[in-house]
Motif scaffolding. Sequence first.
Motif, PDB file in Angstrom:
ATOM      1  N   SER A   1      45.847  43.611  44.077  1.00 47.52           N
ATOM      2  CA  SER A   1      44.722  43.294  43.335  1.00 47.52           C
ATOM      3  C   SER A   1      43.877  41.989  43.806  1.00 47.52           C
ATOM      4  CB  SER A   1      45.097  43.026  41.665  1.00 47.52           C
ATOM      5  OG  SER A   1      45.791  41.881  41.677  1.00 47.52           O
ATOM      6  N   ILE A   2      42.382  42.168  43.312  1.00 47.19           N
ATOM      7  CA  ILE A   2      41.664  40.648  43.355  1.00 47.19           C
ATOM      8  C   ILE A   2      41.375  40.480  42.149  1.00 47.19           C
ATOM      9  CG2 ILE A   2      41.173  41.121  45.835  1.00 47.19           C
ATOM     10  CD1 ILE A   2      38.401  42.076  44.674  1.00 47.19           C
ATOM     11  N   ILE A   3      41.194  39.092  41.934  1.00 48.40           N
ATOM     12  CA  ILE A   3      40.965  38.489  40.712  1.00 48.40           C
ATOM     13  C   ILE A   3      39.365  38.155  40.506  1.00 48.40           C
ATOM     14  CG2 ILE A   3      43.223  38.077  39.838  1.00 48.40           C
ATOM     15  CD1 ILE A   3      41.225  35.142  40.756  1.00 48.40           C
ATOM     16  N   HIS A   4      38.763  37.927  41.566  1.00 48.93           N
ATOM     17  CA  HIS A   4      37.567  37.654  41.730  1.00 48.93           C
ATOM     18  C   HIS A   4      36.850  38.413  43.029  1.00 48.93           C
ATOM     19  CE1 HIS A   4      33.953  35.016  42.011  1.00 48.93           C
ATOM     20  NE2 HIS A   4      34.376  34.120  40.951  1.00 48.93           N
ATOM     21  N   PRO A   5      35.526  38.504  42.958  1.00 47.12           N
ATOM     22  CA  PRO A   5      34.776  39.152  44.040  1.00 47.12           C
ATOM     23  C   PRO A   5      34.982  38.394  45.173  1.00 47.12           C
ATOM     24  CG  PRO A   5      33.469  39.652  42.164  1.00 47.12           C
ATOM     25  CD  PRO A   5      34.565  38.616  41.735  1.00 47.12           C
ATOM     26  N   TRP A   6      34.908  37.232  45.086  1.00 45.52           N
ATOM     27  CA  TRP A   6      35.020  36.226  46.313  1.00 45.52           C
ATOM     28  C   TRP A   6      36.456  36.218  47.039  1.00 45.52           C
ATOM     29  CZ3 TRP A   6      33.113  31.339  43.383  1.00 45.52           C
ATOM     30  CH2 TRP A   6      31.569  31.594  43.197  1.00 45.52           C
ATOM     31  N   GLU A   7      37.352  36.842  46.509  1.00 46.81           N
ATOM     32  CA  GLU A   7      38.629  36.961  46.992  1.00 46.81           C
ATOM     33  C   GLU A   7      38.772  38.213  48.148  1.00 46.81           C
ATOM     34  OE1 GLU A   7      43.056  36.066  45.587  1.00 46.81           O
ATOM     35  OE2 GLU A   7      42.312  37.704  44.443  1.00 46.81           O
ATOM     36  N   SER A   8      37.707  38.992  47.492  1.00 47.91           N
ATOM     37  CA  SER A   8      37.878  40.188  48.794  1.00 47.91           C
ATOM     38  C   SER A   8      37.280  39.856  50.097  1.00 47.91           C
ATOM     39  CB  SER A   8      36.904  41.352  48.273  1.00 47.91           C
ATOM     40  OG  SER A   8      35.481  41.005  48.128  1.00 47.91           O
ATOM     41  N   GLY A   9      36.308  38.794  50.162  1.00 53.67           N
ATOM     42  CA  GLY A   9      35.874  38.109  51.442  1.00 53.67           C
ATOM     43  C   GLY A   9      34.350  39.168  51.358  1.00 53.67           C
ATOM     44  N   ARG A  10      34.120  40.137  50.601  1.00 53.27           N
ATOM     45  CA  ARG A  10      33.015  41.048  50.507  1.00 53.27           C
ATOM     46  C   ARG A  10      32.239  40.546  49.219  1.00 53.27           C
ATOM     47  NH1 ARG A  10      33.204  46.572  50.271  1.00 53.27           N
ATOM     48  NH2 ARG A  10      35.395  46.393  49.197  1.00 53.27           N
ATOM     49  N   ASP A  11      31.990  39.334  49.231  1.00 59.71           N
ATOM     50  CA  ASP A  11      31.571  38.626  47.894  1.00 59.71           C
ATOM     51  C   ASP A  11      30.538  39.519  46.887  1.00 59.71           C
ATOM     52  OD1 ASP A  11      32.972  36.700  49.336  1.00 59.71           O
ATOM     53  OD2 ASP A  11      31.353  35.084  49.029  1.00 59.71           O
ATOM     54  N   ASN A  12      29.465  39.921  47.653  1.00 54.67           N
ATOM     55  CA  ASN A  12      28.381  40.303  46.635  1.00 54.67           C
ATOM     56  C   ASN A  12      28.091  41.947  46.891  1.00 54.67           C
ATOM     57  OD1 ASN A  12      27.792  37.662  46.555  1.00 54.67           O
ATOM     58  ND2 ASN A  12      26.627  37.517  48.277  1.00 54.67           N
ATOM     59  N   CYS A  13      29.202  42.824  47.291  1.00 53.42           N
ATOM     60  CA  CYS A  13      29.203  44.160  47.537  1.00 53.42           C
ATOM     61  C   CYS A  13      29.193  44.687  46.037  1.00 53.42           C
ATOM     62  CB  CYS A  13      30.411  44.654  48.040  1.00 53.42           C
ATOM     63  SG  CYS A  13      30.714  46.350  48.663  1.00 53.42           S
ATOM     64  N   PRO A  14      28.256  45.816  45.962  1.00 54.85           N
ATOM     65  CA  PRO A  14      27.973  46.652  44.866  1.00 54.85           C
ATOM     66  C   PRO A  14      29.430  47.095  44.288  1.00 54.85           C
ATOM     67  CG  PRO A  14      26.263  47.106  46.574  1.00 54.85           C
ATOM     68  CD  PRO A  14      27.450  46.274  47.137  1.00 54.85           C
TER      69      PRO A  14
END
Length: 341
Positions: free
Chosen positions: A150-163
């Motif tokens: 899982s990721i707990i923040h969009p920023w954890e994905s490295g794809r911060d602002n992805c839809p």
Amino acid sequence: MAQRIQEAINIIKMNDRGGYTVPTNQLYPYQWNWDSAFTALGIWHFNKWRAWLEIMSLLDGQWQDGMIPHIVFRHNDPDYFPGPAIWDTNTEPPTSGHSQPPVLASIIWRFVQMGTDYDKRKAIEVFPKLMAYHRWFSNARDPNNRGIISIIHPWESGRDNCPDWDIGMQNIVIPGNLERYTRRDTSHVDSNQRPTQDQYDRFITIVNFGRECDWDSQTIYANGPFLMADPGVQFIFLRASRDLLAMAHHLEMDLAVDEIKGWVEQVEAGSDFLWNDVVGGYCARDLRTGQFSDAITNASTLSFFADVGSPEQRKSMEAHCRRILSASAFGMPSWDPDHQA
């Protein structure tokens, strides 16, 4: 080509802060996790010692529980928000409170494959830290052992602002007493290319939740305002675990082999959770509601990097790749250009 290589080297040197690099001079003025890992791979080709220093400086920020944060704050830059005081992780050096896609083991395995005994010795030195990092991902981001990272923040994905994250972000309740803050990103970049204020309020709401529970990973997983499965992190963790396993064999770290095999087998099996039959591909998915994102992204195509999928799934993903690449000037785009949204 030689000119392009030299230009790349010059940019890396320009972003060197003495022991670590920054992604950009103003917008991102600190050390970022996977940025440093990829930059180290570039540096390795012209300065091995400096490449390993980049890795070591990143590992200086590793938490006692094994997490390598997504930002290491080497100083307090008032021109960046949210800075170390907002994260308040009580670590030295100060860091952010979550991680980023765990590419590090794959990068170091490349060093070992391409390098000399020097690289092998350095890999042996950092191997326990890589094990701790992967163990943290398994325990903190998949505590129920479902094989779904899982990721707990969009920023954890490295794809911060992805839809992709809209389906999770829409369920975040912004508290009425959210403390006012001043964004710094829009002073460096056109605001039309940055998240909206509403989106940023939701980002900060997640950060505030983490800070208020002292960044306890179990509390965040169970009750945090955002919890999603990301094909990017899922597949990067799986590939990095495969590379860590190969490294363990190469370095004769026999005691680590069974544990790593367990991660590989579990996450490989869990990857089917991300298969969206309607789309015919791997998509992000909200772990609170079960809802899928409905787009193929560059993260979806990392299924090939991770070597997952049945023959039918691989065929479908290959068709998506060919379709998207034929519609794009450059590949792989972060969002399906044929998507209707």
